[in-house]
Design a protein around this motif. Structure first.
Motif, PDB file in Angstrom:
ATOM      1  N   ARG A  50       9.390   0.054  -6.537  1.00 34.42           N
ATOM      2  CA  ARG A  50       9.673   1.462  -6.766  1.00 34.42           C
ATOM      3  C   ARG A  50       8.369   2.222  -7.036  1.00 34.42           C
ATOM      4  NH1 ARG A  50      14.830   1.644  -9.856  1.00 34.42           N
ATOM      5  NH2 ARG A  50      15.319   0.665  -7.872  1.00 34.42           N
ATOM      6  N   ASP A  51       8.207   3.335  -6.347  1.00 34.01           N
ATOM      7  CA  ASP A  51       7.093   4.263  -6.590  1.00 34.01           C
ATOM      8  C   ASP A  51       5.729   3.578  -6.567  1.00 34.01           C
ATOM      9  OD1 ASP A  51       9.068   6.155  -6.914  1.00 34.01           O
ATOM     10  OD2 ASP A  51       9.031   6.088  -9.106  1.00 34.01           O
ATOM     11  N   GLY A  52       5.579   2.608  -5.660  1.00 36.07           N
ATOM     12  CA  GLY A  52       4.301   1.922  -5.528  1.00 36.07           C
ATOM     13  C   GLY A  52       4.121   0.729  -6.446  1.00 36.07           C
ATOM     14  N   PHE A  53       5.108   0.465  -7.331  1.00 31.65           N
ATOM     15  CA  PHE A  53       5.062  -0.697  -8.219  1.00 31.65           C
ATOM     16  C   PHE A  53       5.950  -1.805  -7.652  1.00 31.65           C
ATOM     17  CE2 PHE A  53       4.094   2.885 -11.008  1.00 31.65           C
ATOM     18  CZ  PHE A  53       3.006   2.399 -11.738  1.00 31.65           C
ATOM     19  N   GLY A 334      -3.356   3.382 -16.377  1.00 32.26           N
ATOM     20  CA  GLY A 334      -4.526   2.694 -16.898  1.00 32.26           C
ATOM     21  C   GLY A 334      -4.373   1.189 -16.942  1.00 32.26           C
ATOM     22  N   GLU A 335      -5.385   0.544 -17.535  1.00 30.42           N
ATOM     23  CA  GLU A 335      -5.416  -0.906 -17.656  1.00 30.42           C
ATOM     24  C   GLU A 335      -4.779  -1.330 -18.983  1.00 30.42           C
ATOM     25  OE1 GLU A 335      -6.568  -2.781 -15.171  1.00 30.42           O
ATOM     26  OE2 GLU A 335      -7.042  -0.950 -14.038  1.00 30.42           O
ATOM     27  N   VAL A 336      -4.428  -2.601 -19.054  1.00 31.03           N
ATOM     28  CA  VAL A 336      -3.933  -3.189 -20.307  1.00 31.03           C
ATOM     29  C   VAL A 336      -4.752  -4.452 -20.568  1.00 31.03           C
ATOM     30  CG1 VAL A 336      -1.618  -2.228 -20.475  1.00 31.03           C
ATOM     31  CG2 VAL A 336      -2.020  -4.146 -18.951  1.00 31.03           C
ATOM     32  N   ASP A 337      -6.041  -4.255 -20.815  1.00 27.85           N
ATOM     33  CA  ASP A 337      -6.968  -5.373 -20.950  1.00 27.85           C
ATOM     34  C   ASP A 337      -6.660  -6.256 -22.153  1.00 27.85           C
ATOM     35  OD1 ASP A 337      -8.353  -4.586 -18.687  1.00 27.85           O
ATOM     36  OD2 ASP A 337      -9.746  -3.318 -19.817  1.00 27.85           O
ATOM     37  N   GLU A 338      -5.892  -5.732 -23.104  1.00 26.11           N
ATOM     38  CA  GLU A 338      -5.534  -6.554 -24.261  1.00 26.11           C
ATOM     39  C   GLU A 338      -4.675  -7.750 -23.853  1.00 26.11           C
ATOM     40  OE1 GLU A 338      -5.620  -2.175 -25.489  1.00 26.11           O
ATOM     41  OE2 GLU A 338      -4.768  -3.389 -23.865  1.00 26.11           O
ATOM     42  N   ASP A 379      -3.935  -6.647  -7.190  1.00 30.90           N
ATOM     43  CA  ASP A 379      -4.018  -5.183  -7.107  1.00 30.90           C
ATOM     44  C   ASP A 379      -2.863  -4.567  -6.331  1.00 30.90           C
ATOM     45  OD1 ASP A 379      -6.387  -5.179  -8.521  1.00 30.90           O
ATOM     46  OD2 ASP A 379      -7.648  -5.227  -6.738  1.00 30.90           O
ATOM     47  N   SER A 380      -2.163  -5.377  -5.535  1.00 26.95           N
ATOM     48  CA  SER A 380      -1.147  -4.811  -4.653  1.00 26.95           C
ATOM     49  C   SER A 380       0.153  -4.462  -5.369  1.00 26.95           C
ATOM     50  CB  SER A 380      -0.833  -5.797  -3.514  1.00 26.95           C
ATOM     51  OG  SER A 380      -0.113  -6.931  -3.984  1.00 26.95           O
ATOM     52  N   VAL A 381       0.313  -4.842  -6.642  1.00 31.14           N
ATOM     53  CA  VAL A 381       1.601  -4.649  -7.314  1.00 31.14           C
ATOM     54  C   VAL A 381       1.694  -3.317  -8.045  1.00 31.14           C
ATOM     55  CG1 VAL A 381       1.922  -7.139  -7.559  1.00 31.14           C
ATOM     56  CG2 VAL A 381       0.895  -5.834  -9.440  1.00 31.14           C
ATOM     57  N   ALA A 382       0.619  -2.528  -8.049  1.00 33.94           N
ATOM     58  CA  ALA A 382       0.638  -1.236  -8.746  1.00 33.94           C
ATOM     59  C   ALA A 382      -0.278  -0.255  -8.025  1.00 33.94           C
ATOM     60  CB  ALA A 382       0.194  -1.400 -10.201  1.00 33.94           C
ATOM     61  N   HIS A 386      -3.227   2.214 -12.233  1.00 38.32           N
ATOM     62  CA  HIS A 386      -2.016   1.876 -12.974  1.00 38.32           C
ATOM     63  C   HIS A 386      -1.884   0.363 -13.120  1.00 38.32           C
ATOM     64  CE1 HIS A 386      -1.206   5.980 -11.653  1.00 38.32           C
ATOM     65  NE2 HIS A 386      -0.289   6.060 -12.617  1.00 38.32           N
ATOM     66  N   SER A 387      -1.014  -0.038 -14.017  1.00 39.98           N
ATOM     67  CA  SER A 387      -0.707  -1.446 -14.224  1.00 39.98           C
ATOM     68  C   SER A 387       0.801  -1.657 -14.125  1.00 39.98           C
ATOM     69  CB  SER A 387      -1.182  -1.917 -15.606  1.00 39.98           C
ATOM     70  OG  SER A 387      -2.589  -1.802 -15.735  1.00 39.98           O
ATOM     71  N   ALA A 388       1.175  -2.806 -13.616  1.00 42.06           N
ATOM     72  CA  ALA A 388       2.584  -3.216 -13.558  1.00 42.06           C
ATOM     73  C   ALA A 388       2.781  -4.354 -14.549  1.00 42.06           C
ATOM     74  CB  ALA A 388       2.954  -3.669 -12.151  1.00 42.06           C
ATOM     75  N   LEU A 389       3.796  -4.250 -15.370  1.00 40.07           N
ATOM     76  CA  LEU A 389       4.076  -5.330 -16.316  1.00 40.07           C
ATOM     77  C   LEU A 389       5.554  -5.348 -16.653  1.00 40.07           C
ATOM     78  CD1 LEU A 389       4.431  -4.326 -19.636  1.00 40.07           C
ATOM     79  CD2 LEU A 389       2.205  -3.403 -19.020  1.00 40.07           C
ATOM     80  N   PHE A 390       5.992  -6.487 -17.148  1.00 40.37           N
ATOM     81  CA  PHE A 390       7.340  -6.502 -17.719  1.00 40.37           C
ATOM     82  C   PHE A 390       7.328  -7.264 -19.029  1.00 40.37           C
ATOM     83  CE2 PHE A 390       7.769 -10.245 -14.838  1.00 40.37           C
ATOM     84  CZ  PHE A 390       8.263 -11.213 -15.721  1.00 40.37           C
TER      85      PHE A 390
END
Length: 513
Positions: A50-53, A334-338, A379-382, A386-390
Motif C-alpha cells: 500500500r502507498d509504496g510500502f 525517516g529512519e529508525v536506526d534504534e 530499500d524496495s519495501v518503503a 521512509h521506513s516500513a516496520l511492523f
C-alpha cells in the motif's frame, strides 16, 4: 519410481505446506490444482502492499536455510535460481526493560532505558557477551550449542524428515538407538536453567519458542535444537522478503504443471477417493484425491459432515493453541536506526506474559513483543525517506478483540516502544494497518484466531499431532502446521513432502491400495 499419472488432486489452501505438497505431487505425475480462498498465494505468508510500502504479513524470519536448499534440490534446483539471501548482522537485537546496566545504552536517543544487546554471526563475540553476565557462561554456551547441534542433526534426519505419526513407528530398535542421545524430556525452562542462571541469558536462549507457539514451561526440551538454528545456521533475509520465497515455490509448482486459482473458497468436501466433489461459490470441483492445507480444525468442523470427521468438538476445544497476535503495520517518515531488522523487547519478568497467554488469558500488561524493520536491509519495501516496520505482540487466542481495546493497546505499545527502545514513532506514522484475532479467524479460518495453530507442547508433539491421512475419509489428506513436523515455514515445507509421501504410498502406481 512411483507414479500418480492420471490422478487428479485438489489442494485446498495455498500456504507454503499446500504449495510444497503440490510440487511433489505434480512431480510424481498427478494433475494438481491449488484453490485458495484469499486473493493471493501464501496463506499466512501473505503480503500487504500500500502507498509504496510492502510488508510480509506473517512469517518474517528466514531460518533453517538447509531445509529450503533440500526442498529445491528435490527438483534439481537451488534457491538462488529464484531469490538471493542476505545474512543478517546482527541476527537480531534485544532490548531489556529492566535496565541493569550490562547492555549497550545510548541516552542520546532520548531514552535512558534503551539498553540492548546484539546477537551477531560472530560466536566468539556472543560468548563474550554471555561471559559479561555470568562467569563461565561463554563456555557453557558452547556446550549448549553442541547439544543443540546434535539434537538438530539427529532430530531432522530421523524424526522430522521421517513421518513417525503412529506409535508403532517408535517400536523399533533403530529408532530407540537414535533417540537415546536426544534431549527428549523436561521443559525448555528446566533445560536452559541447567546451563544459565542469569534471567537475561535464559531469555536469549528461550525467545525462539515464539516460533513454536509455546512458553518455556510447556515446550519440550528437545526444542533446544532451535538454538542451533539461531546461533549456528544464522538468520537470513530473502531479497524481496518472505513473499519472494512464496513466489519461488509457486513458480516451481507452475514449472511442474500445477495450476492455481485464488479467490475461490471451498465450503464443503463431499465424496471419497476417485469421486470427490468440492463445493465452492463458483460451482463444484471434482477430484480423485484431496489435500487440505486449510486449518485442520476448520476442515473438520466446517468442511466435513460429522460422520466424516476424525475428531469431535471436544478434541479441538481441549487442545493448547499457539498465541494469536496484535499486529501494527506501519509506514513511518525517516529512519529508525534504534532498531535492527529483527528486534525483540523483553520485560524483566516474562512469566506473566506467558501466563496471560496459556494460563489466565488476558491482554498482557507488560508485554514482550517483536519489531521487524525490513527497510533496514531492503530499500524496495518503503518509499524514499521512509521506513516500513511492523510490531507483533503475542496474545492469547480467543480474547475479546474490539476497536476500543485495539485503540488502547496501540497507544500502550507505541509508548512502550518509545520508552524502551528510544524509537518514538507516534508523530511519524503515514500509513497504519492493524491485524488481530478477528482477522486471523476471518482471513485464515484459524481456530480462536490463533496465529500459528497447535502449540508444540509435549502432548502435541510428533505422533500426538493430527496425522496427514484422514482417519475417516479415504483419499483425504492434511498438510500444514497442525500436522507433523509442526509450526513454521521450514516445518510446513517438510510437511508437504510428508503428505505427498503418504499419497504416493497409498495411491502410487506401484503401491495403490
Amino acid at each position: 519410481m512411483q507414479s500418480l499419472a492420471g490422478e487428479s488432486v485438489v489442494v485446498i489452501g495455498a500456504g507454503i505446506g499446500g504449495l510444497s505438497t503440490a510440487c511433489y505431487l505434480a512431480d510424481a505425475g498427478a494433475d494438481v490444482r491449488v484453490v485458495e480462498k484469499n486473493e493471493q498465494l501464501g496463506g499466512r505468508a501473505s503480503r500487504l502492499e500500500r502507498d509504496g510500502f510492502r510488508f510480509d504479513m506473517g512469517p518474517s524470519w528466514y531460518l533453517m536455510p538447509d531445509v529450503f536448499e533440500r526442498f529445491f534440490a528435490d527438483f534439481d534446483r537451488t534457491p538462488s535460481e529464484y531469490y538471493e539471501l542476505t545474512h543478517l548482522d546482527p541476527h537480531y537485537r534485544i532490548f531489556f526493560k529492566d535496565g541493569d546496566g550490562r547492555g549497550v545504552s545510548d541516552g542520546s536517543n532520548g531514552s535512558e532505558n534503551a539498553e540492548y544487546v546484539d546477537i551477531t554471526p560472530d560466536l566468539e563475540r556472543t560468548k563474550e557477551l554471555f561471559e559479561a553476565y555470568e562467569s563461565g557462561a561463554g563456555e557453557r554456551l558452547e556446550r549448549y550449542l553442541e547439544t543443540s547441534r546434535e539434537n538438530y542433526e539427529v532430530g531432522m534426519k530421523h524424526f522430522v524428515y521421517e513421518d513417525r505419526s503412529r506409535l508403532r513407528d517408535y517400536v523399533d530398535l533403530d529408532v530407540a538407538r537414535h533417540a537415546r542421545g536426544l534431549t527428549l524430556l523436561g521443559s525448555m525452562q528446566g533445560h536452559v536453567e541447567n546451563y544459565f542462571d542469569h534471567p537475561r541469558l535464559q531469555q536469549i536462549m528461550q525467545y525462539t519458542l515464539v516460533f513454536l507457539g509455546g512458553s518455556p514451561s510447556n515446550t519440550p526440551a528437545l526444542y533446544n535444537l532451535m538454538s542451533h538454528v539461531d546461533f549456528n545456521l544464522g538468520v537470513w533475509y530473502p531479497d524481496g522478503g518472505i513473499g519472494a520465497v512464496i513466489d519461488a515455490v509457486a513458480a516451481l509448482g507452475g514449472e511442474l504443471g500445477v495450476e492455481y486459482e485464488t479467490g475461490r473458497p471451498v465450503s464443503e468436501i463431499k465424496g471419497r477417493e476417485g469421486a470427490f466433489l468440492l463445493e465452492t461459490p463458483d460451482g463444484p470441483i471434482r477430484a480423485d484425491l484431496v489435500v487440505s492445507n486449510a486449518d485442520y480444525a476448520h476442515t473438520e468442523r466446517e468442511l466435513l459432515t460429522p460422520e466424516r470427521r476424525s475428531y469431535d468438538a471436544d478434541y479441538w476445544e481441549s487442545r493448547t493453541y499457539a498465541p494469536s497476535a496484535f499486529l501494527l503495520y506501519l509506514g513511518v517518515e525517516g529512519e529508525v536506526d534504534e532498531l535492527a531488522h529483527h528486534t525483540l523487547v523483553l520485560p524483566a519478568e516474562w512469566e506473566d506474559h506467558f501466563d496471560r497467554i496459556f494460563e489466565e488469558p488476558a491482554w498482557p500488561e507488560d508485554p514482550a513483543y517483536y519489531l521487524c524493520v525490513p527497510s533496514e536491509t531492503d530499500d524496495s519495501v518503503a518509499p524514499d525517506g521512509h521506513s516500513a516496520l511492523f510490531v507483533l505482540v503475542p496474545i492469547a487466542p480467543g480474547l475479546e478483540d474490539t476497536p476500543e481495546i485495539r485503540d488502547r493497546y496501540r497507544e500502550k505499545i507505541l509508548a512502550d516502544i518509545a520508552e524502551n527502545t528510544g524509537a518514538d514513532l507516534r508523530d511519524r506514522i503515514v500509513l497504519e494497518e492493524r491485524f488481530c484475532i478477528e482477522e486471523f479467524a476471518d482471513r485464515y479460518n484459524s481456530f480462536q484466531g490463533t496465529a500459528l495453530g497447535l502449540a508444540h507442547t509435549l502432548r502435541q508433539t510428533s505422533l500426538f499431532r493430527p496425522p496427514h491421512r484422514s482417519e475417516a475419509v479415504d483419499g483425504l489428506y492434511f498438510v500444514g502446521g497442525d500436522t507433523t513436523p509442526g509450526i513454521g515455514m521450514p516445518m510446513c515445507l517438510i510437511s508437504g513432502e510428508l503428505t505427498a509421501e503418504a499419497v504416493l504410498e497409498d495411491y502410487g502406481r506401484s503401491g495403490r491400495r
